[in-house]
Design a protein around this motif. Structure first.
Motif, mmCIF file in Angstrom:
data_model
loop_
_atom_site.group_PDB
_atom_site.id
_atom_site.type_symbol
_atom_site.label_atom_id
_atom_site.label_comp_id
_atom_site.label_asym_id
_atom_site.label_seq_id
_atom_site.Cartn_x
_atom_site.Cartn_y
_atom_site.Cartn_z
ATOM 1 N N VAL A 167 -8.007 15.580 47.457
ATOM 2 C CA VAL A 167 -7.333 14.392 46.918
ATOM 3 C C VAL A 167 -6.559 13.706 48.044
ATOM 4 C CG1 VAL A 167 -5.596 13.535 45.299
ATOM 5 C CG2 VAL A 167 -7.184 15.334 44.584
ATOM 6 N N ARG A 198 -15.007 14.619 42.320
ATOM 7 C CA ARG A 198 -13.931 14.127 41.456
ATOM 8 C C ARG A 198 -12.605 14.034 42.208
ATOM 9 N NH1 ARG A 198 -14.232 18.357 36.783
ATOM 10 N NH2 ARG A 198 -12.286 17.349 36.209
ATOM 11 N N GLU A 202 -10.508 10.684 43.044
ATOM 12 C CA GLU A 202 -9.115 10.578 42.602
ATOM 13 C C GLU A 202 -8.204 10.143 43.745
ATOM 14 O OE1 GLU A 202 -5.448 13.382 40.909
ATOM 15 O OE2 GLU A 202 -7.510 14.161 40.900
ATOM 16 N N LYS A 206 -5.893 6.808 43.880
ATOM 17 C CA LYS A 206 -4.444 6.904 44.074
ATOM 18 C C LYS A 206 -3.979 6.028 45.237
ATOM 19 C CE LYS A 206 -3.226 11.365 42.044
ATOM 20 N NZ LYS A 206 -2.686 12.724 42.298
#
Length: 345
Positions: A167, A198, A202, A206
């Motif tokens: 992430v 995923r 993400e 963000k």
């Protein structure tokens, strides 16, 4: 003629049981005796019968790598070659052999890992991918087999895993493009059932949100970790009326396909489209232009996964103060593919 334990014992002037203890590293065997027996083994060309040894010790000194899809497709991505190099290097240093198994789908993967572990052909397994509700992980966890996941599970928090903060890595990649002045940034993702796809998606979202930028559904394209996914994405992206000026690609191989597609369409990088991708395989520096990429420490991922698995096999109850999740740091390597903002010459 095959050299046996009895032959070695006779020449060394010891009992066959002493030779067996030398092979197993028994603590009661003196260093002098151990060295003497090993020298004679080498002189006589003695090779231990590992199958017979495994029946006695109930270990095989072997681990397996479970590939997530057919090997011929997987090995076209250099990420896996480097990951496996790290695994094999550490395993070899620890005295372990490595088997590689694959399946065309999740059912075949499950059959392969069940066959290897239930048949005691290996002591543990390394999984190179994590999926949502992964049946292979569920099988390994429910049967208490030693295994390590390269990635993370969305269901089992306490399994052994080696991963990056994907992430944050995608956040950093996207933020770099934003810092260059880009506001319309696209994303070429991997298969949606994979956790890494995923997580990176993400992180991209963000970064866009934290900068007050909008994302458009048509700016996000799903595919595989293959050149062809990037190539196909370009014919779609570059025909949009409000097309992106920059792109985050989920994998370096995907970005090579992006470059090929742009070249055929007569677009230039980074003048017409800036690119940042992931993995920093050696070819990313040699491409034209060189591609900015997130270095995730591929070799270190594999090496650590192998090390953690073997430790858990050798000391299964030694969990005091032991972390289950190992996070390998990432860093952004900036190259020519992202060094210009939109409309800048």
């Amino acid at each position: 003629m095959t050299v046996t334990i009895k032959d070695v014992a006779k020449k060394a002037g010891v009992s066959p049981s002493t030779v067996s203890r030398v092979l197993s590293g028994h603590p009661r065997i003196s260093l002098e005796t151990s060295r003497k027996v090993k020298v004679i083994m080498e002189e006589m060309g003695y090779t231990p019968n590992m199958m017979a040894k495994s029946l006695v010790s109930k270990t095989t000194n072997s681990i397996c790598i479970i590939l997530p899809k057919p090997a011929e497709e997987l090995f076209s991505n250099l990420f896996f070659m480097e990951l496996i190099r790290g695994i094999v290097t550490q395993a070899s240093r620890s005295g372990y052999d490595v088997l590689i198994s694959s399946g065309a789908n999740e059912k075949e993967e499950l059959e392969a890992v069940s066959r290897l572990l239930k048949g005691r052909r290996v002591d543990g397994a390394i999984l190179l991918y994590s999926r949502k509700d992964d049946a292979v992980i569920e099988f390994l966890e429910n049967n208490s087999y030693p295994f390590v996941l390269v990635g993370r599970s969305d269901r089992y928090e306490n399994i052994l895993s080696v991963d990056n903060d994907n992430v944050m890595a995608a956040f950093d990649a996207t933020n770099h493009l934003i810092s260059m002045g880009h506001e319309r940034i696209g994303f070429v993702s991997g298969p949606p059932e994979l956790i890494v796809s995923r997580d990176r998606l993400e992180g991209y979202r963000k970064a866009m949100q934290s900068s007050g930028l909008q994302t458009q559904p048509e700016w996000i394209v799903e595919g595989e970790f293959l050149q062809e996914s990037g190539y196909r994405a370009m014919s779609f992206f570059m025909n949009l009326p409000n097309r992106p000026t920059a792109l985050v690609a989920v994998d370096d191989m995907v970005s090579f396909g992006v470059l090929r597609g742009l070249n055929e369409l007569k677009y230039k990088v980074p003048e017409d489209l800036a690119i940042v991708s992931f993995n920093n395989i050696p070819l990313s520096e040699l491409s034209s232009p060189p591609i900015s990429s997130i270095d995730i420490g591929i070799y270190h991922l594999g090496y650590t996964a192998s090390q953690v698995l073997i430790q858990s096999i050798q000391k299964p109850d030694n969990n005091t103060g032991y972390t289950n999740r190992f996070v390998i740091p990432h860093r952004l390597i900036i190259r020519e593919s992202s060094m210009r903002g939109p409309g800048k010459e």
